[in-house]
Write an enzyme that holds these catalytic residues in place. Structure first.
Site, short mmCIF file in Angstrom:
data_model
loop_
_atom_site.label_atom_id
_atom_site.label_comp_id
_atom_site.label_asym_id
_atom_site.label_seq_id
_atom_site.Cartn_x
_atom_site.Cartn_y
_atom_site.Cartn_z
CB SER A 85 2.25 7.15 4.35
OG SER A 85 1.18 6.59 5.05
CD GLN A 97 -2.58 1.18 2.66
OE1 GLN A 97 -1.97 1.37 3.69
NE2 GLN A 97 -3.89 0.98 2.63
N GLY A 98 0.86 1.99 -1.10
CA GLY A 98 1.67 3.20 -1.21
C GLY A 98 0.81 4.44 -1.05
CB SER A 139 3.76 -2.82 5.40
OG SER A 139 3.59 -1.86 6.41
CD GLU A 146 -5.44 0.26 7.15
OE1 GLU A 146 -4.34 0.23 7.66
OE2 GLU A 146 -5.71 0.93 6.12
C1 LIG Z 1 4.19 -0.23 11.32
C2 LIG Z 1 3.64 0.73 10.33
C3 LIG Z 1 3.23 0.27 9.09
C4 LIG Z 1 2.71 1.16 8.14
N1 LIG Z 1 2.38 0.68 6.90
C5 LIG Z 1 1.98 1.54 5.95
C6 LIG Z 1 1.74 1.10 4.61
O1 LIG Z 1 1.87 -0.09 4.31
N2 LIG Z 1 1.36 1.98 3.67
C7 LIG Z 1 1.18 3.31 3.97
O2 LIG Z 1 0.80 4.05 3.09
N3 LIG Z 1 1.42 3.79 5.23
C8 LIG Z 1 1.81 2.93 6.21
N4 LIG Z 1 2.08 3.40 7.48
C9 LIG Z 1 1.99 4.84 7.72
C10 LIG Z 1 0.92 5.29 8.69
O3 LIG Z 1 -0.33 5.25 8.09
C11 LIG Z 1 1.32 6.70 9.14
O4 LIG Z 1 2.49 6.58 9.92
C12 LIG Z 1 0.26 7.38 9.96
O5 LIG Z 1 -0.87 7.66 9.17
C13 LIG Z 1 0.76 8.68 10.60
O6 LIG Z 1 1.40 9.53 9.70
P1 LIG Z 1 2.86 10.12 10.03
O7 LIG Z 1 3.74 8.99 10.37
O8 LIG Z 1 3.25 11.00 8.92
O9 LIG Z 1 2.67 10.98 11.34
P2 LIG Z 1 2.17 12.50 11.42
O10 LIG Z 1 0.93 12.64 10.62
O11 LIG Z 1 3.29 13.41 11.13
O12 LIG Z 1 1.79 12.60 12.95
C14 LIG Z 1 2.74 12.90 13.99
C15 LIG Z 1 1.97 13.19 15.28
O13 LIG Z 1 1.09 14.30 15.08
C16 LIG Z 1 -0.24 13.94 15.40
N5 LIG Z 1 -1.19 14.63 14.48
C17 LIG Z 1 -1.10 14.80 13.15
N6 LIG Z 1 -2.16 15.43 12.66
C18 LIG Z 1 -2.96 15.67 13.72
C19 LIG Z 1 -4.24 16.29 13.88
N7 LIG Z 1 -4.94 16.77 12.85
N8 LIG Z 1 -4.76 16.34 15.13
C20 LIG Z 1 -4.08 15.84 16.20
N9 LIG Z 1 -2.89 15.26 16.11
C21 LIG Z 1 -2.33 15.18 14.88
C22 LIG Z 1 -0.30 12.44 15.19
O14 LIG Z 1 -1.35 11.86 15.93
C23 LIG Z 1 1.07 12.01 15.66
O15 LIG Z 1 1.07 11.88 17.07
C24 LIG Z 1 2.59 2.53 8.45
C25 LIG Z 1 2.98 2.99 9.71
C26 LIG Z 1 3.50 2.11 10.65
C27 LIG Z 1 3.93 2.63 11.99
#
Ligand SMILES: Cc1cc2nc3c(=O)[nH]c(=O)nc-3n(C[C@H](O)[C@H](O)[C@H](O)COP(=O)(O)OP(=O)(O)OC[C@H]3O[C@@H](n4cnc5c(N)ncnc54)[C@H](O)[C@@H]3O)c2cc1C
Lengths: 288, 387
Positions: free
Chosen positions: B131, B128-129, B163, B249
């Site tokens: 993020s 899944q691409g 992932s 999901e």
């Molecule tokens: C183990 C793992 C597997 C994953 N697999 C995939 C995958 O296969 N494909 C894929 O596309 N993605 C994948 N992801 C990505 C995942 O969906 C993102 O990490 C997640 O959506 C958060 O985005 P970010 O990491 O950019 O954090 P950010 O969005 O930068 O968030 C950082 C912090 O800010 C807070 N925050 C952000 N916006 C708000 C808001 N509006 N209100 C309050 N708080 C806020 C968040 O809650 C968090 O605490 C994976 C992540 C993990 C950890």
């Protein structure tokens, strides 16, 4: 498996909600809370509840009851909890069929809880358990007079129906908080648009919905251990929900005038009834 | 309100149980977590067995090659496979739970024929691409560009946290087909593409997680040519197409894990009784409390599944309520495991300690807890959006 309310159960729930809104609405609640004297039990309301089948809900039809089961009783008590309906509802309901006049609401029945608390002792016609030597205490809940006595026998059904009231209370606190958060503005926007407020409300709903599945499932299985676990979650949802609701109301939440404290105090009271959280946790640890 | 399973459901359970008892003893040994080709082969092999026995795509519609099972049968399946210690979906996760259902719901007949059977048979792996480095919680701000060139899109940009990217054949990719302008909501202009992972211009760089393994990767896309025929749904309508997947999901993804958590809890109690920590009343109560918690989460699961059954299989917003509580409870479970183990909790060779590390992602992946609370507050409770 179909773990959802049936049509009939939905109808029952809204029926009870309407009945209570008509017979014990906000004005009645406030009249009781604001009266200078200790609350009196509304005997007429009690008989109306009897006529509506609130106490006879689980009695077989051949005995003049409604012939429904525990899940339906739980839904009715959830509504009673929402409306903050006062009186020894659980004890009277459980006495239906056993104590003359309880089913119809003509006899008011209370019971000595396993915690040793006795609600509404002076207003009741019959007390189940040994209340000899019971002493009155200054009840924290202005709508529930209390006595203390030696602990009575534990009763899982009482625990379940009390948990159902807690569930209704938790749901109501969440709705009250959400309504206030949409109306009250600060910094030029409804306070519900602030995440700190929003997230409090979201957590209230999460606790309520987890408690709901636990309480409803316990009503279906009638398993005593599952009932006690459900009560643990329902107590938490009701008490913490009322606390969060108070916080969302700011200074208004600290007043006598707002209803919030009435929900909190009753939730505290119900949480003391039945087994303690520690005992339930020990029971569920031993089961591992 | 009925918690009893029907005769038909019990029959389904009995047949599945018998099959699992038959097939599980003959599985090959589990590969080492760092052996990705081995993991891929193992996960696909399991999927192939499911397929041959008629259990592949259980909850998918029949016209998509699935079994058209009810949500309750799917629940029974997840419960029984977990109980029997069967392999997890593993590398088949995205195919079976996101990309596949999306193609089934939104794809053309030809697209369904091309992509669904290989997922069900265990021939192809999807990733899944979604993020990107600058688009996480705020997914709609994604910037990976797709420019039309004849019957192809030319895709450039980068994805992150993908992932299983290392072993995937296909990627469900969200791209921007129309640049954002001031007068346009940014969730418009996004399209959903199926991108072959072996296309020229795709570079995968594995990322090491805090658990030491490489569970996800960075993906660099440099003028990757993707046929227009690989777009599912209309151009610029990818956001809506994606929401179909995301609700899947959040709705059903964690069912089996609740069963697993309950099993872990029993094992933890046994360990505590053995090593003497059981005498600590505070710890004991914590374990009891978790037992209450996970059995209630199981009831909530049954509630949500029954609701899905009534609404025709679409998981509701109840998924967010569940995920919030579950992800927290799971972290609490492994923190309690560490308390049971004491100093042994620092030994990665001991059971539960790697799981404790993995559990740290539960409040982040698939929508952080903060985002879930926003969803609950705005979509269920109707609170206003913040500025
Ligand atoms: C183990 C793992 C597997 C994953 N697999 C995939 C995958 O296969 N494909 C894929 O596309 N993605 C994948 N992801 C990505 C995942 O969906 C993102 O990490 C997640 O959506 C958060 O985005 P970010 O990491 O950019 O954090 P950010 O969005 O930068 O968030 C950082 C912090 O800010 C807070 N925050 C952000 N916006 C708000 C808001 N509006 N209100 C309050 N708080 C806020 C968040 O809650 C968090 O605490 C994976 C992540 C993990 C950890």
């Amino acid at each position: 498996m179909d773990f959802q309310l049936t049509e009939d159960q939905r109808a029952l729930r809204s029926g009870v909600r309407e009945l209570l809104a008509g017979r014990f609405g906000r004005e009645a609640l406030r009249a009781l809370a604001d009266a200078p004297e200790p609350p009196a039990l509304d005997r007429e309301l009690w008989r109306d509840l009897g006529v509506a089948g609130f106490f006879a809900l689980r009695l077989p039809e051949r005995d003049g009851g409604v012939g429904l089961g525990l899940p339906e009783a739980v839904l009715a008590f959830e509504e009673a909890g929402r409306a903050l309906l006062p009186g020894p509802l659980v004890a009277t309901h459980l006495a239906a069929g056993e104590v003359e006049g309880a089913a119809t609401g003509d006899t008011v029945v209370t019971a000595v809880d396993s915690s040793g608390l006795v609600p509404w002792l002076d207003a009741s016609d019959v007390v189940r358990g040994d209340a000899a030597g019971a002493v009155p205490i200054r009840s924290v809940d202005p709508l529930t007079p209390l006595h203390r006595a030696p602990a009575g026998a534990p009763d899982p059904l009482a625990t379940l129906l009390t948990a159902a009231e807690q569930l209704g209370s938790a749901a109501r606190s969440c709705e009250t908080a959400v309504r206030y958060a949409r109306e009250r503005t600060q910094f030029g926007q409804p306070i519900g648009a602030f995440q700190a407020v929003k997230h409090l409300c979201a957590q209230m709903l999460v606790r309520t919905e987890l408690a709901r599945s636990a309480v409803y499932a316990a009503a279906v299985t009638a398993d005593p251990a599952e009932i006690r676990a459900a009560a643990l979650l329902a107590d938490e949802a009701a008490v913490q929900g009322a606390r969060d609701c108070l916080q969302v109301h700011g200074g208004m939440g600290f007043t006598w005038e707002a209803d919030v404290h009435l929900y909190l105090k009753r939730a505290w009271l119900r949480a003391e009834l039945g087994p303690s959280a520690g005992a339930v946790e020990e029971e569920w640890a031993a089961a591992l | 309100m009925d918690l009893a399973y029907t005769e038909e459901e019990e029959e389904f359970r009995a047949r599945l149980r018998a099959w699992l008892a038959d097939v599980l003893p003959h599985l090959p040994p589990r590969p080492d977590p760092s052996d990705w080709p081995g993991r891929r082969a193992y996960d696909l092999g399991w999927q192939r067995r499911l397929h041959d026995a008629g259990y592949a795509g259980l909850h998918w519609p029949v016209d998509a090659g699935g079994q058209g099972a009810t949500p309750t049968q799917h629940l029974i399946y997840l419960e029984e496979t977990e109980r029997a210690g069967a392999p997890y979906v593993g590398a088949n996760f995205v195919g079976l739970l996101h990309a596949g259902p999306t193609v089934a719901a939104e794809g053309s007949p030809e697209q369904r024929r091309r992509w669904l059977p290989p997922i069900l048979r265990g021939d192809e792996v999807w990733c899944q691409g979604f993020s990107e480095p600058d688009a996480g919680s705020d997914l709609a701000s994604l910037r990976t560009r797709a420019v039309r060139d004849g019957d192809h899109y030319v895709v450039s940009g980068s994805k992150i946290w993908t992932s299983h990217a290392e072993v995937a054949d296909w990627c469900e990719l969200l791209v921007r087909t129309t640049p954002v302008t001031d007068d346009m909501p940014k969730h418009r202009g996004i399209s959903w593409l199926a991108m072959p992972m072996d296309a020229p211009g795709v570079t995968v760089r594995p990322l090491r997680t805090l658990a030491g393994s490489t569970e996800f990767a960075e993906m660099f896309l440099d003028e990757v040519r993707v046929p227009v025929g690989n777009r599912v749904g209309e151009e610029n309508d990818g956001w809506r197409v994606t929401m179909v997947t995301l609700s899947f999901e959040r709705g059903t993804a964690f069912v089996g894990e609740v069963v697993a958590c309950r099993r872990t809890l029993t094992a933890l109690a046994a360990e505590a009784r053995k090593n003497g920590r059981w005498d600590d009343a505070v710890l004991r109560r914590r374990l009891g409390r978790l037992n209450v918690e996970f059995s209630a989460l199981w009831r909530l699961t049954q509630w949500n599944v029954s609701e899905a059954q009534r609404t025709g299989g679409v998981p509701g917003t109840g998924g967010s309520v569940f995920k919030l509580r579950y992800s927290h409870a799971r972290q609490e479970l492994y923190d309690t495991a560490a308390e049971v183990l004491g100093p042994d909790s620092l030994d990665l060779g001991r059971e539960w300690n790697l799981d404790r590390l993995s559990s740290l992602s539960y409040t982040i992946a698939a929508g952080t807890s903060q985002i879930q609370r926003n969803i609950v507050a705005e979509r269920i409770l109707g609170l206003p959006k913040g500025r």
